[in-house]
Design a protein around this motif. Structure first.
Motif, PDB file in Angstrom:
ATOM      1  N   GLY A 209       0.843  -1.196   0.000  1.00  0.00           N
ATOM      2  CA  GLY A 209       0.000   0.000   0.000  1.00  0.00           C
ATOM      3  C   GLY A 209       0.871   1.236   0.000  1.00  0.00           C
ATOM      4  O   GLY A 209       1.625   1.470   0.940  1.00  0.00           O
ATOM      5  N   MET A 210       0.795   2.011  -1.088  1.00  0.00           N
ATOM      6  CA  MET A 210       1.668   3.191  -1.204  1.00  0.00           C
ATOM      7  C   MET A 210       0.876   4.487  -1.202  1.00  0.00           C
ATOM      8  O   MET A 210       0.946   5.302  -2.117  1.00  0.00           O
TER       9      MET A 210
ATOM     10  N   ASP B   3       1.251  -1.549  -4.926  1.00  0.00           N
ATOM     11  CA  ASP B   3      -0.060  -0.861  -4.976  1.00  0.00           C
ATOM     12  C   ASP B   3      -0.585  -0.972  -6.393  1.00  0.00           C
ATOM     13  O   ASP B   3       0.168  -1.337  -7.322  1.00  0.00           O
ATOM     14  N   ASN B   4      -1.863  -0.650  -6.585  1.00  0.00           N
ATOM     15  CA  ASN B   4      -2.380  -0.635  -7.959  1.00  0.00           C
ATOM     16  C   ASN B   4      -1.877   0.632  -8.653  1.00  0.00           C
ATOM     17  O   ASN B   4      -1.422   1.578  -8.003  1.00  0.00           O
TER      18      ASN B   4
ATOM     19  N   PRO C 270      -7.301   8.877  -0.625  1.00  0.00           N
ATOM     20  CA  PRO C 270      -7.839  10.238  -0.459  1.00  0.00           C
ATOM     21  C   PRO C 270      -7.190  11.272  -1.382  1.00  0.00           C
ATOM     22  O   PRO C 270      -7.795  12.287  -1.691  1.00  0.00           O
ATOM     23  N   PHE C 271      -5.947  11.012  -1.820  1.00  0.00           N
ATOM     24  CA  PHE C 271      -5.213  12.026  -2.592  1.00  0.00           C
ATOM     25  C   PHE C 271      -5.009  11.588  -4.047  1.00  0.00           C
ATOM     26  O   PHE C 271      -4.098  12.050  -4.724  1.00  0.00           O
TER      27      PHE C 271
ATOM     28  N   LEU D 285       0.134  20.870   6.706  1.00  0.00           N
ATOM     29  CA  LEU D 285       0.094  19.501   6.189  1.00  0.00           C
ATOM     30  C   LEU D 285       1.434  19.203   5.518  1.00  0.00           C
ATOM     31  O   LEU D 285       1.825  19.900   4.588  1.00  0.00           O
TER      32      LEU D 285
ATOM     33  N   ARG E 278      -7.095  18.106  -3.144  1.00  0.00           N
ATOM     34  CA  ARG E 278      -6.414  16.978  -2.500  1.00  0.00           C
ATOM     35  C   ARG E 278      -5.400  16.284  -3.404  1.00  0.00           C
ATOM     36  O   ARG E 278      -4.364  15.816  -2.961  1.00  0.00           O
TER      37      ARG E 278
ATOM     38  N   ASP F 222     -17.401  16.410   0.098  1.00  0.00           N
ATOM     39  CA  ASP F 222     -16.742  16.277  -1.202  1.00  0.00           C
ATOM     40  C   ASP F 222     -17.779  16.127  -2.309  1.00  0.00           C
ATOM     41  O   ASP F 222     -17.707  16.766  -3.351  1.00  0.00           O
TER      42      ASP F 222
ATOM     43  N   LEU G 213      -7.464  -9.052   1.051  1.00  0.00           N
ATOM     44  CA  LEU G 213      -6.233  -9.278   1.810  1.00  0.00           C
ATOM     45  C   LEU G 213      -6.515  -9.377   3.316  1.00  0.00           C
ATOM     46  O   LEU G 213      -6.023 -10.274   3.990  1.00  0.00           O
TER      47      LEU G 213
ATOM     48  N   GLN H  88      -5.036   3.706   8.450  1.00  0.00           N
ATOM     49  CA  GLN H  88      -6.453   3.510   8.751  1.00  0.00           C
ATOM     50  C   GLN H  88      -6.777   2.108   9.264  1.00  0.00           C
ATOM     51  O   GLN H  88      -7.703   1.937  10.046  1.00  0.00           O
TER      52      GLN H  88
ATOM     53  N   ASN I 267      -5.459   9.097  12.448  1.00  0.00           N
ATOM     54  CA  ASN I 267      -5.012   8.655  11.142  1.00  0.00           C
ATOM     55  C   ASN I 267      -4.934   9.787  10.119  1.00  0.00           C
ATOM     56  O   ASN I 267      -4.946   9.542   8.924  1.00  0.00           O
TER      57      ASN I 267
ATOM     58  N   VAL J 192      -2.718  12.804   8.238  1.00  0.00           N
ATOM     59  CA  VAL J 192      -1.368  12.731   7.685  1.00  0.00           C
ATOM     60  C   VAL J 192      -0.275  12.853   8.758  1.00  0.00           C
ATOM     61  O   VAL J 192       0.611  12.006   8.867  1.00  0.00           O
TER      62      VAL J 192
ATOM     63  N   ILE K 184       0.151   9.853  10.958  1.00  0.00           N
ATOM     64  CA  ILE K 184       0.698   8.705  10.220  1.00  0.00           C
ATOM     65  C   ILE K 184       2.210   8.890  10.057  1.00  0.00           C
ATOM     66  O   ILE K 184       2.986   7.957  10.237  1.00  0.00           O
TER      67      ILE K 184
END
Ligand SMILES: Cc1cc2nc3c(=O)[nH]c(=O)nc-3n(C[C@H](O)[C@H](O)[C@H](O)COP(=O)(O)OP(=O)(O)OC[C@H]3O[C@@H](n4cnc5c(N)ncnc54)[C@H](O)[C@@H]3O)c2cc1C
Length: 501
Positions: A7-8, A34-35, A44-45, A61, A91, A205, A415, A458, A468, A470, A473
């Motif tokens: 997960g990136m 990651d995909n 989110p980004f 941020l 974002r 959003d 997963l 998350q 959780n 930025v 994290i």
């Protein structure tokens, strides 16, 4: 040492940034998974509409724990995006700032390998000697040569899939996730009536996107019908009473835990010290969205004080939350969390003004008391609990938020299902998976504490309750990467000892 980052997004990129900084970085061989859509940006980004804004001002941020202005400096120095000198950027711009670091490292170092695939399974390979760390096998979906073995794995897979409270996933006209928002209207006709279910940050959003791109009145519905508060004037707050020293003293008096009532008493003292009229702010909500937004816009100073205090509390939530008993954690959720939720993660003032103007010109209606949504004769019937009122729309956009608990998972969370099935992870009673709060080590019911498997982000929301965003994290990435290098040194010393024997 072979390392995998699964997960990136924010957590994965933060881990990589910390790994790269260390003098012993060359001793690692790193695969990042990651995909293709989310690699380096996360959910989110990801690339999406520029109507979706970060919820924390640009100057607050950053992926760099030592430079809170790094994102601002990156934005000012680049020429791909120009939204002027604003406080809240779209974002996806933050996503490009994150991805910029991934791309730079991949170009600079040949010990980082990008694998554009999602991980489908993970296994533990047991070693014959206890002192030898267990190896972890990671497999992607593709059948051929898809499994690799690692010494150390970071599980940074972000949120679980979206809730589906009315079992509508797969029904025509039901958009099961609000992201990417710029695709939510792909199948929507010009004359379709749209409802958004959920009134949290994700619904903001959707409101921003739909109001700007669909010319019909938008209905927002949820049980509570309350939107988040509006950001006040933020300031630095140093906690004076909710401190580790106070908690240590309380723990000594209460067999290692801190009673919730004592935490609340200390919080009240913080409010008094900051001159926050707590009762006035907690009970200010009337249920009338227009009135509530106007109140917040007119009281930015006192509201900012409360929001800044809550932000400081959230920054320290790891040791605060994990000092409570489970019964007190539940009592907090039942009695107090609603107020904290309403007043933290506030919306930008521009969003509040946009909503007020849409309410005034009849393009938006916010309804509370949503009880059920049913698909009948090709349309969606929203039922409310008050007078048996119903609204009928053509399209429903689901903004009810992601699942938080392992017992809610479905095939979209393959997963995690696999990890739980193999007893590599177990559910935390408050959500997400069990980890050691101080170290992010995964606690497995089958293998015990896995010192070479760390989960951040998350997926740890039960332990890292409300922690959780930025900045938090990044703090966890800094800490866990430090521990990886300690682990590496110990392993190298062990190898030397074995060689000399
Ligand atoms: C809509 C939204 C907006 C937010 N806005 C802000 C904000 O403005 N400011 C802020 O501080 N916080 C914000 N947050 C909080 C946010 O959760 C964190 O800031 C952060 O992005 C979470 O990081 P993460 O690494 O846990 O998840 P993500 O950034 O989502 O990264 C997880 C990654 O793991 C990948 N992945 C999932 N499963 C697999 C698998 N099996 N194999 C390989 N890869 C996998 C995903 O594709 C994704 O790229 C927002 C959250 C949401 C949901």
């Amino acid at each position: 040492m072979k390392v995998a980052i699964i997960g990136m997004g924010t957590a994965g990129v933060s881990v990589l940034r910390q790994l790269v900084k260390h003098p012993n970085f060359a001793d690692l061989d790193i695969d990042v998974y990651d995909n293709i859509k989310n690699m380096g940006q996360g959910e989110p980004f990801q690339n999406d509409s520029d109507d979706l804004l970060i919820n924390i001002p640009v100057d607050m941020l950053s992926l760099n724990i030592d430079n809170i202005k790094e994102f601002r400096e990156w934005y000012d120095a680049q020429s791909d995006f120009d939204y002027g000198d604003v406080d809240y950027l779209p974002r996806f711009v933050f996503g490009h700032y994150m991805k910029g670091y991934l791309d730079r490292y991949v170009n600079m170092y040949d010990n980082i390998h990008v694998i554009y695939q999602e991980v489908a399974q993970l296994g533990i390979e047991e070693q014959s000697h206890d002192i030898t760390p267990k190896k972890i096998v990671v497999c992607t979906k593709h059948p051929e040569a898809s499994c690799r073995q690692y010494d150390y794995v970071f599980v940074t897979i972000g949120t679980m899939s979206y809730n589906d409270p009315y079992q509508l996933k797969g029904t025509l006209g039901f958009i099961d996730s609000p992201y990417p928002a710029n695709h939510t209207l792909d199948q929507v006709q010009e004359n379709d009536d749209i409802a958004v279910i959920g009134t949290g940050l994700a619904s903001l959003d959707v409101i921003r996107y739909v109001l700007n791109h669909h010319n019909k009145k938008l209905l927002i519905a949820s049980r509570g019908g309350q939107l988040p508060s509006v950001r006040g004037d933020m300031r630095e707050v140093d906690l004076r009473y909710l401190t580790k020293e106070q908690f240590d003293a309380l723990k000594r008096a209460h067999m290692g835990v801190v009673p919730l009532n004592d935490v609340i008493a200390l919080f009240r003292k913080e409010c008094e010290a900051l001159d926050i009229p707590l009762e006035q702010l907690l009970y200010r909500r009337t249920g009338n969205v227009e009135q509530d937004l106007k109140y917040d816009l007119a009281h930015t100073e006192i509201l900012g004080r409360l929001q800044s205090l809550l932000m400081a509390v959230k920054d320290n939530m790891d040791w605060i939350w994990n000092s409570l008993t489970q019964a007190d954690q539940q009592a907090y959720l039942d009695r107090y969390h609603q107020y904290v939720k309403e007043n933290s993660n506030p919306m930008p003032r521009d969003t509040a003004k946009l909503i007020l103007s849409a309410l005034r010109n009849g393009m938006l209606e916010v309804c509370s008391g949503l009880e059920n949504v049913e698909h009948k004769h090709g349309r969606y019937h929203l039922k409310f609990d008050d007078t048996g009122r119903q609204c009928v729309v053509d399209v429903v956009i689901n903004a009810t938020g992601p699942k938080t608990r392992l017992d809610q998972l479905d095939e979209s969370d393959a997963l995690l299902l696999d990890l739980a099935d193999k007893q590599i992870v177990q559910a935390h009673p408050m959500g997400g998976i069990q980890i050691v709060p101080e170290t992010n080590e995964v606690i497995s019911p089958r293998y015990g504490t896995l010192s070479n498997m760390r989960a951040i982000g998350q997926v740890t929301n039960g332990v890292n309750f409300q922690r959780n965003a930025v900045t938090m994290i990044v703090q966890q990435a800094v800490k866990t990467v430090g521990q990886l290098y300690q682990h590496l040194e110990q392993q190298q010393q062990l190898d030397e000892t074995v060689n000399t024997i």
